[in-house]
Design a protein around this motif. Structure first.
Motif, PDB file in Angstrom:
ATOM      1  N   SER A  31      60.876  64.617  22.033  1.00 46.49           N
ATOM      2  CA  SER A  31      60.974  64.693  23.433  1.00 46.49           C
ATOM      3  C   SER A  31      59.772  65.142  24.368  1.00 46.49           C
ATOM      4  CB  SER A  31      62.106  65.909  23.908  1.00 46.49           C
ATOM      5  OG  SER A  31      63.362  65.447  23.242  1.00 46.49           O
ATOM      6  N   GLN A  32      59.006  65.806  23.753  1.00 49.75           N
ATOM      7  CA  GLN A  32      57.493  66.378  24.064  1.00 49.75           C
ATOM      8  C   GLN A  32      56.642  65.221  24.066  1.00 49.75           C
ATOM      9  OE1 GLN A  32      55.666  69.768  22.243  1.00 49.75           O
ATOM     10  NE2 GLN A  32      54.424  70.123  23.909  1.00 49.75           N
ATOM     11  N   ASP A  33      56.684  64.397  22.954  1.00 47.54           N
ATOM     12  CA  ASP A  33      55.875  63.449  23.069  1.00 47.54           C
ATOM     13  C   ASP A  33      56.139  62.291  23.764  1.00 47.54           C
ATOM     14  OD1 ASP A  33      54.506  64.260  20.705  1.00 47.54           O
ATOM     15  OD2 ASP A  33      55.663  62.750  19.076  1.00 47.54           O
ATOM     16  N   PHE A  34      57.472  62.104  24.236  1.00 53.99           N
ATOM     17  CA  PHE A  34      57.812  61.075  25.108  1.00 53.99           C
ATOM     18  C   PHE A  34      57.418  61.448  26.357  1.00 53.99           C
ATOM     19  CE2 PHE A  34      62.248  60.279  22.846  1.00 53.99           C
ATOM     20  CZ  PHE A  34      61.296  59.645  21.740  1.00 53.99           C
ATOM     21  N   GLY A  35      57.465  62.770  26.814  1.00 58.48           N
ATOM     22  CA  GLY A  35      57.128  63.185  28.103  1.00 58.48           C
ATOM     23  C   GLY A  35      55.697  63.057  28.574  1.00 58.48           C
ATOM     24  N   THR A  36      54.881  63.536  27.285  1.00 62.18           N
ATOM     25  CA  THR A  36      53.392  63.448  27.289  1.00 62.18           C
ATOM     26  C   THR A  36      53.141  61.840  27.572  1.00 62.18           C
ATOM     27  OG1 THR A  36      53.266  65.446  26.203  1.00 62.18           O
ATOM     28  CG2 THR A  36      51.428  64.132  26.188  1.00 62.18           C
ATOM     29  N   ALA A  78      65.304  70.048  26.342  1.00 64.61           N
ATOM     30  CA  ALA A  78      64.339  69.181  26.289  1.00 64.61           C
ATOM     31  C   ALA A  78      63.834  68.761  27.561  1.00 64.61           C
ATOM     32  CB  ALA A  78      64.703  67.945  25.118  1.00 64.61           C
ATOM     33  N   ARG A  79      64.782  69.009  28.483  1.00 67.08           N
ATOM     34  CA  ARG A  79      64.213  68.494  29.900  1.00 67.08           C
ATOM     35  C   ARG A  79      63.000  68.990  30.362  1.00 67.08           C
ATOM     36  NH1 ARG A  79      65.536  64.559  32.264  1.00 67.08           N
ATOM     37  NH2 ARG A  79      65.128  65.124  34.002  1.00 67.08           N
ATOM     38  N   GLN A  80      62.716  70.159  29.783  1.00 68.23           N
ATOM     39  CA  GLN A  80      61.425  70.780  30.213  1.00 68.23           C
ATOM     40  C   GLN A  80      60.313  69.741  29.781  1.00 68.23           C
ATOM     41  OE1 GLN A  80      59.734  74.049  27.567  1.00 68.23           O
ATOM     42  NE2 GLN A  80      61.440  73.131  26.057  1.00 68.23           N
ATOM     43  N   TYR A  81      60.260  68.891  29.029  1.00 70.32           N
ATOM     44  CA  TYR A  81      59.210  67.942  28.851  1.00 70.32           C
ATOM     45  C   TYR A  81      59.146  66.641  29.881  1.00 70.32           C
ATOM     46  CZ  TYR A  81      58.958  70.810  24.593  1.00 70.32           C
ATOM     47  OH  TYR A  81      59.075  71.734  23.803  1.00 70.32           O
ATOM     48  N   TYR A  82      60.071  66.616  30.532  1.00 74.87           N
ATOM     49  CA  TYR A  82      60.215  65.532  31.411  1.00 74.87           C
ATOM     50  C   TYR A  82      60.119  65.965  32.976  1.00 74.87           C
ATOM     51  CZ  TYR A  82      62.517  63.768  27.322  1.00 74.87           C
ATOM     52  OH  TYR A  82      62.995  63.346  26.146  1.00 74.87           O
ATOM     53  N   LYS A  83      59.348  67.168  33.114  1.00 77.38           N
ATOM     54  CA  LYS A  83      59.219  67.761  34.484  1.00 77.38           C
ATOM     55  C   LYS A  83      58.284  66.833  35.301  1.00 77.38           C
ATOM     56  CE  LYS A  83      60.483  72.413  33.827  1.00 77.38           C
ATOM     57  NZ  LYS A  83      61.817  72.408  34.381  1.00 77.38           N
ATOM     58  N   ASP A  84      57.187  66.387  34.553  1.00 77.98           N
ATOM     59  CA  ASP A  84      56.325  65.445  35.201  1.00 77.98           C
ATOM     60  C   ASP A  84      56.867  64.329  35.668  1.00 77.98           C
ATOM     61  OD1 ASP A  84      54.317  67.618  35.171  1.00 77.98           O
ATOM     62  OD2 ASP A  84      53.273  66.597  33.468  1.00 77.98           O
ATOM     63  N   ILE A  85      57.472  63.703  34.860  1.00 74.94           N
ATOM     64  CA  ILE A  85      58.199  62.467  35.251  1.00 74.94           C
ATOM     65  C   ILE A  85      59.154  62.559  36.435  1.00 74.94           C
ATOM     66  CG2 ILE A  85      59.783  60.654  34.329  1.00 74.94           C
ATOM     67  CD1 ILE A  85      58.733  61.518  31.647  1.00 74.94           C
ATOM     68  N   GLU A  86      59.961  63.745  36.178  1.00 79.22           N
ATOM     69  CA  GLU A  86      60.860  64.026  37.387  1.00 79.22           C
ATOM     70  C   GLU A  86      59.924  64.155  38.772  1.00 79.22           C
ATOM     71  OE1 GLU A  86      63.639  67.890  38.667  1.00 79.22           O
ATOM     72  OE2 GLU A  86      63.625  67.214  36.605  1.00 79.22           O
ATOM     73  N   ALA A  87      59.065  64.896  38.808  1.00 82.17           N
ATOM     74  CA  ALA A  87      58.034  65.193  39.689  1.00 82.17           C
ATOM     75  C   ALA A  87      57.717  63.760  40.401  1.00 82.17           C
ATOM     76  CB  ALA A  87      56.854  66.214  39.320  1.00 82.17           C
ATOM     77  N   PHE A  88      57.228  62.975  39.543  1.00 77.34           N
ATOM     78  CA  PHE A  88      56.808  61.449  40.051  1.00 77.34           C
ATOM     79  C   PHE A  88      57.979  60.897  40.876  1.00 77.34           C
ATOM     80  CE2 PHE A  88      57.078  56.991  39.713  1.00 77.34           C
ATOM     81  CZ  PHE A  88      55.864  56.717  40.004  1.00 77.34           C
ATOM     82  N   PHE A  89      59.121  60.896  40.452  1.00 79.68           N
ATOM     83  CA  PHE A  89      60.051  60.280  41.124  1.00 79.68           C
ATOM     84  C   PHE A  89      60.537  61.127  42.577  1.00 79.68           C
ATOM     85  CE2 PHE A  89      61.077  58.165  37.120  1.00 79.68           C
ATOM     86  CZ  PHE A  89      61.211  56.767  37.649  1.00 79.68           C
ATOM     87  N   ARG A  90      60.668  62.618  42.416  1.00 83.92           N
ATOM     88  CA  ARG A  90      60.579  63.219  43.584  1.00 83.92           C
ATOM     89  C   ARG A  90      59.804  63.048  44.719  1.00 83.92           C
ATOM     90  NH1 ARG A  90      64.902  66.376  43.058  1.00 83.92           N
ATOM     91  NH2 ARG A  90      65.273  67.075  41.085  1.00 83.92           N
TER      92      ARG A  90
END
Length: 187
Positions: A58-63, A116-128
């Motif tokens: 999950s961390q790999d995907f988010g990074t 695991a959602r913690q690793y998607y915070k930057d992706i979430e921030a992009f959409f927001r």
């Protein structure tokens, strides 16, 4: 590679081949060539191995998704995010299988998925941010993330079905279709 990394890699190989339930701790030990004591030094049980593997991927995907984004241009950022995930999956078939078959299975507890959602915070921030700037429609962020992910997954499957012979034009078309699905105003 460390003994811990060998255990994680072996587990990834086994569970993507045969599933979580069919993969036993004794099989992980035997296949990895790591001694019982060494495995238990790093992990209490199979569930702990699966959890660490899930969080690591999950961390790999988010990074990977957020790597090398330009500062301003949202459309370029979106395209790079899309390509990053696409090529990550193409070049890491076990991670792709894991994300498709294992990560979405009911065998992964909801609490672990939430962690695991913690690793998607930057992706979430992009959409927001794209919603805030009124570039994208104001959809539910989780739905947007899943549709983004799903579009990439569909093209990876097409790539595999074509034996790795997919023209760059097709990838660009898929990115364009995905982009237009999120846009607030048609281009």
């Amino acid at each position: 590679m460390s003994k811990k990394a060998i255990v994680l890699q072996t587990t990834l190989e086994l569970i993507t081949k045969q599933g979580i339930r069919a993969t036993s701790l004794s099989q992980i030990i035997k296949t990895s060539g790591v001694a019982n004591g060494t495995l238990y030094h790093h992990f209490k049980n199979k569930e702990e191995i699966i959890s660490e593997l899930y969080l690591m991927l999950s961390q790999d995907f988010g990074t990977v998704v957020m790597r090398n984004l330009p500062e301003e241009d949202t459309k370029k950022q979106f395209a790079i995010m899309w390509q990053n995930l696409f090529y990550y999956f193409v070049n890491n078939p076990l991670a792709f299988i894991f994300s498709e078959q294992i990560a979405r299975s009911p065998e992964i507890p909801t609490s672990l998925k939430n962690q695991a959602r913690q690793y998607y915070k930057d992706i979430e921030a992009f959409f927001r941010e794209t919603i805030r700037k009124k570039e994208f429609k104001a959809y539910d962020i989780l739905v947007m993330e899943e549709l983004f992910f799903g579009n990439v997954v569909s093209l990876v499957k097409l790539y595999e079905n074509k034996g790795g012979n997919l023209k760059e034009r097709c990838i660009n078309q898929a990115i364009e279709i995905s982009w237009k699905g999120f846009l607030k105003k048609a281009e």
